[in-house]
Design a protein around this motif. Structure first.
Motif, mmCIF file in Angstrom:
data_model
loop_
_atom_site.group_PDB
_atom_site.id
_atom_site.type_symbol
_atom_site.label_atom_id
_atom_site.label_comp_id
_atom_site.label_asym_id
_atom_site.label_seq_id
_atom_site.Cartn_x
_atom_site.Cartn_y
_atom_site.Cartn_z
ATOM 1 N N ALA A 115 -14.204 -52.303 -3.346
ATOM 2 C CA ALA A 115 -14.306 -52.399 -1.887
ATOM 3 C C ALA A 115 -12.936 -52.258 -1.241
ATOM 4 O O ALA A 115 -12.789 -51.586 -0.207
ATOM 5 N N LEU A 116 -11.922 -52.872 -1.836
ATOM 6 C CA LEU A 116 -10.560 -52.757 -1.303
ATOM 7 C C LEU A 116 -10.083 -51.309 -1.336
ATOM 8 O O LEU A 116 -9.518 -50.803 -0.355
ATOM 9 N N VAL A 117 -10.324 -50.632 -2.445
ATOM 10 C CA VAL A 117 -9.908 -49.233 -2.575
ATOM 11 C C VAL A 117 -10.632 -48.361 -1.547
ATOM 12 O O VAL A 117 -10.010 -47.516 -0.888
ATOM 13 N N CYS A 118 -11.929 -48.581 -1.386
ATOM 14 C CA CYS A 118 -12.701 -47.798 -0.418
ATOM 15 C C CYS A 118 -12.198 -48.043 1.003
ATOM 16 O O CYS A 118 -12.101 -47.104 1.810
ATOM 17 N N GLY A 119 -11.885 -49.288 1.315
ATOM 18 C CA GLY A 119 -11.372 -49.596 2.645
ATOM 19 C C GLY A 119 -10.050 -48.907 2.919
ATOM 20 O O GLY A 119 -9.824 -48.378 4.022
ATOM 21 N N CYS A 120 -9.169 -48.888 1.937
ATOM 22 C CA CYS A 120 -7.864 -48.231 2.115
ATOM 23 C C CYS A 120 -8.022 -46.716 2.217
ATOM 24 O O CYS A 120 -7.319 -46.056 2.997
ATOM 25 N N ILE A 121 -8.939 -46.154 1.428
ATOM 26 C CA ILE A 121 -9.210 -44.709 1.534
ATOM 27 C C ILE A 121 -9.785 -44.377 2.910
ATOM 28 O O ILE A 121 -9.437 -43.353 3.519
ATOM 29 N N ASN A 122 -10.660 -45.244 3.397
ATOM 30 C CA ASN A 122 -11.206 -45.067 4.736
ATOM 31 C C ASN A 122 -10.091 -45.045 5.778
ATOM 32 O O ASN A 122 -10.076 -44.200 6.680
ATOM 33 N N ALA A 123 -9.131 -45.948 5.643
ATOM 34 C CA ALA A 123 -8.005 -46.001 6.578
ATOM 35 C C ALA A 123 -7.165 -44.729 6.503
ATOM 36 O O ALA A 123 -6.733 -44.191 7.532
ATOM 37 N N LEU A 124 -6.929 -44.246 5.288
ATOM 38 C CA LEU A 124 -6.176 -43.002 5.131
ATOM 39 C C LEU A 124 -6.885 -41.837 5.809
ATOM 40 O O LEU A 124 -6.259 -41.012 6.489
ATOM 41 N N GLY A 125 -8.199 -41.774 5.639
ATOM 42 C CA GLY A 125 -8.968 -40.719 6.295
ATOM 43 C C GLY A 125 -8.897 -40.814 7.808
ATOM 44 O O GLY A 125 -8.816 -39.796 8.502
ATOM 45 N N LEU A 126 -8.900 -42.047 8.341
ATOM 46 C CA LEU A 126 -8.804 -42.233 9.786
ATOM 47 C C LEU A 126 -7.476 -41.719 10.325
ATOM 48 O O LEU A 126 -7.415 -41.134 11.407
ATOM 49 N N VAL A 127 -6.409 -41.943 9.572
ATOM 50 C CA VAL A 127 -5.097 -41.450 9.991
ATOM 51 C C VAL A 127 -5.114 -39.921 10.058
ATOM 52 O O VAL A 127 -4.600 -39.318 11.014
ATOM 53 N N MET A 128 -5.700 -39.284 9.056
ATOM 54 C CA MET A 128 -5.761 -37.818 9.047
ATOM 55 C C MET A 128 -6.629 -37.290 10.182
ATOM 56 O O MET A 128 -6.269 -36.318 10.855
ATOM 57 N N VAL A 129 -7.766 -37.929 10.420
ATOM 58 C CA VAL A 129 -8.656 -37.497 11.499
ATOM 59 C C VAL A 129 -7.972 -37.639 12.853
ATOM 60 O O VAL A 129 -8.078 -36.770 13.721
ATOM 61 N N GLY A 130 -7.245 -38.752 13.036
ATOM 62 C CA GLY A 130 -6.628 -39.010 14.320
ATOM 63 C C GLY A 130 -5.430 -38.132 14.624
ATOM 64 O O GLY A 130 -5.151 -37.843 15.793
ATOM 65 N N ASN A 131 -4.723 -37.693 13.587
ATOM 66 C CA ASN A 131 -3.469 -36.965 13.807
ATOM 67 C C ASN A 131 -3.574 -35.462 13.602
ATOM 68 O O ASN A 131 -2.661 -34.727 13.992
ATOM 69 N N PHE A 132 -4.662 -34.997 12.978
ATOM 70 C CA PHE A 132 -4.859 -33.558 12.783
ATOM 71 C C PHE A 132 -6.132 -33.151 13.525
ATOM 72 O O PHE A 132 -7.236 -33.310 13.006
ATOM 73 N N GLN A 133 -5.969 -32.653 14.742
ATOM 74 C CA GLN A 133 -7.123 -32.303 15.566
ATOM 75 C C GLN A 133 -7.880 -31.116 14.957
ATOM 76 O O GLN A 133 -7.284 -30.215 14.367
ATOM 77 N N VAL A 134 -9.188 -31.137 15.149
ATOM 78 C CA VAL A 134 -10.051 -30.182 14.473
ATOM 79 C C VAL A 134 -9.780 -28.740 14.903
ATOM 80 O O VAL A 134 -9.927 -27.807 14.094
ATOM 81 N N ASP A 135 -9.381 -28.508 16.134
ATOM 82 C CA ASP A 135 -9.131 -27.140 16.603
ATOM 83 C C ASP A 135 -7.732 -26.636 16.262
ATOM 84 O O ASP A 135 -7.441 -25.449 16.439
ATOM 85 N N HIS A 136 -6.869 -27.514 15.765
ATOM 86 C CA HIS A 136 -5.488 -27.132 15.487
ATOM 87 C C HIS A 136 -5.129 -27.244 14.006
ATOM 88 O O HIS A 136 -4.210 -26.569 13.543
ATOM 89 N N ALA A 137 -5.813 -28.097 13.275
ATOM 90 C CA ALA A 137 -5.577 -28.251 11.828
ATOM 91 C C ALA A 137 -6.918 -28.570 11.181
ATOM 92 O O ALA A 137 -7.139 -29.669 10.682
ATOM 93 N N LYS A 138 -7.810 -27.583 11.221
ATOM 94 C CA LYS A 138 -9.207 -27.801 10.832
ATOM 95 C C LYS A 138 -9.349 -28.291 9.398
ATOM 96 O O LYS A 138 -10.102 -29.231 9.122
#
Length: 293
Positions: A115-138
């Motif tokens: 669960a801890l690993v999944c939570g940290c991976i989820n956080a990493l994914g959120l950082v990527m989603v938030g900082n790489f916009q879909v129309d500019h870094a799909k």
């Protein structure tokens, strides 16, 4: 009761409020169409809608997916902030929950760690989603979303299992039931979002966007339910996690802490219901451990 209850509440309130503000900004700036719109055209003539009002002609590029809402400035700036701050709070919640489970049970090791690993991976994914916009870094954006969504779903499912495993009171079991309902909603909405998204139908893609919003809000509400347990967190909670880590490094390192009152996990250990604020203390040691020393 401790101040840690503010953390999960803040995560839910800040993130849910933030993403809806991003959506409202995107609609008012004509970057997406409102969720109540179900009519899409292949192309549109020059936009005639007044500034500050939603678009009157929508194309598939205007489907209000969360990522599309945070794609263009000024809302993209807020979207990135929400992703970064939210990811940090997610990691904090996951680490505190990990320590709390260790404090209450020694039989949930692999589930708790997963669960801890999944939570940290989820956080990493959120950082990527938030900082790489879909129309500019799909590509990077889709990698982040492909990591964040499944990891978030797996995290809530594992936490449901952990809640049942360490439940002691009727309220604990009720909280477990609530979390099962939330995780079921998250599972259904994520699966439907994926199924609808791959179709070319504009209506189904719009339905995929709505399911994506439902999934995100449900998972954030799930994080907020940790307020129930975090009211019982104290100094012994993090010490339990540190002691567990020290135990895995070998008895030689742990025995070096005898002068500080920590001997092979033998010491004052806080026992409490996961959702309770009162604690009782016992000596968590046995004659065999003392004999080994």
């Amino acid at each position: 009761m401790t101040a840690w209850i503010i953390l999960p509440v803040s995560l839910s309130a800040f993130s849910i409020t933030g993403i809806w503000i991003v959506y409202a900004m995107a609609v008012m700036n004509h970057h997406v169409c409102p969720v109540e719109n179900w009519t899409y055209n292949v192309t549109c003539s020059e936009e005639t809608a007044r500034k500050g009002f939603p678009k009157t002609c929508c194309t598939p590029q205007d489907i209000p997916l969360i990522s599309k809402c945070g794609c263009y400035p000024p809302e993209s700036c807020l979207f990135s902030l929400i992703g970064n701050v939210g990811a940090f709070m997610v990691v904090m919640v996951c680490m505190l929950r990990y320590a709390q489970v260790i404090e209450h049970s020694d039989s949930c090791g692999w589930i708790n760690t997963s669960a801890l690993v999944c939570g940290c991976i989820n956080a990493l994914g959120l950082v990527m989603v938030g900082n790489f916009q879909v129309d500019h870094a799909k590509s990077l954006h889709y990698v982040g979303a492909g990591v964040a969504f499944p990891a978030g779903l797996l995290f809530v499912c594992l936490q449901c299992l952990l809640t049942y495993r360490i439940a002691e009171t009727t309220l604990d079991y009720w909280m477990a039931h609530v979390r099962v309902a939330l995780s079921t909603g998250a599972l259904v909405s994520l699966v439907l979002s994926g199924i609808f998204f791959i179709h070319e139908s504009f209506v189904l893609q719009h339905a995929a966007a709505i399911c994506e919003w439902v999934f995100t809000v449900v998972v954030l509400v799930f994080y907020g339910t940790f307020t129930y347990e975090f009211g019982a967190v104290n100094n012994h909670t993090m010490m339990a996690a540190l002691a567990q880590g020290g135990h895995h490094q070998g008895s030689g390192i742990i025995m070096g802490a005898v002068g500080k009152g920590v001997v092979m996990g033998c010491g004052a250990h806080s026992l409490k219901s996961p959702g309770a604020s009162s604690t009782s203390t016992r000596l968590n040691c046995n004659p065999e451990s003392m004999a080994i020393l």
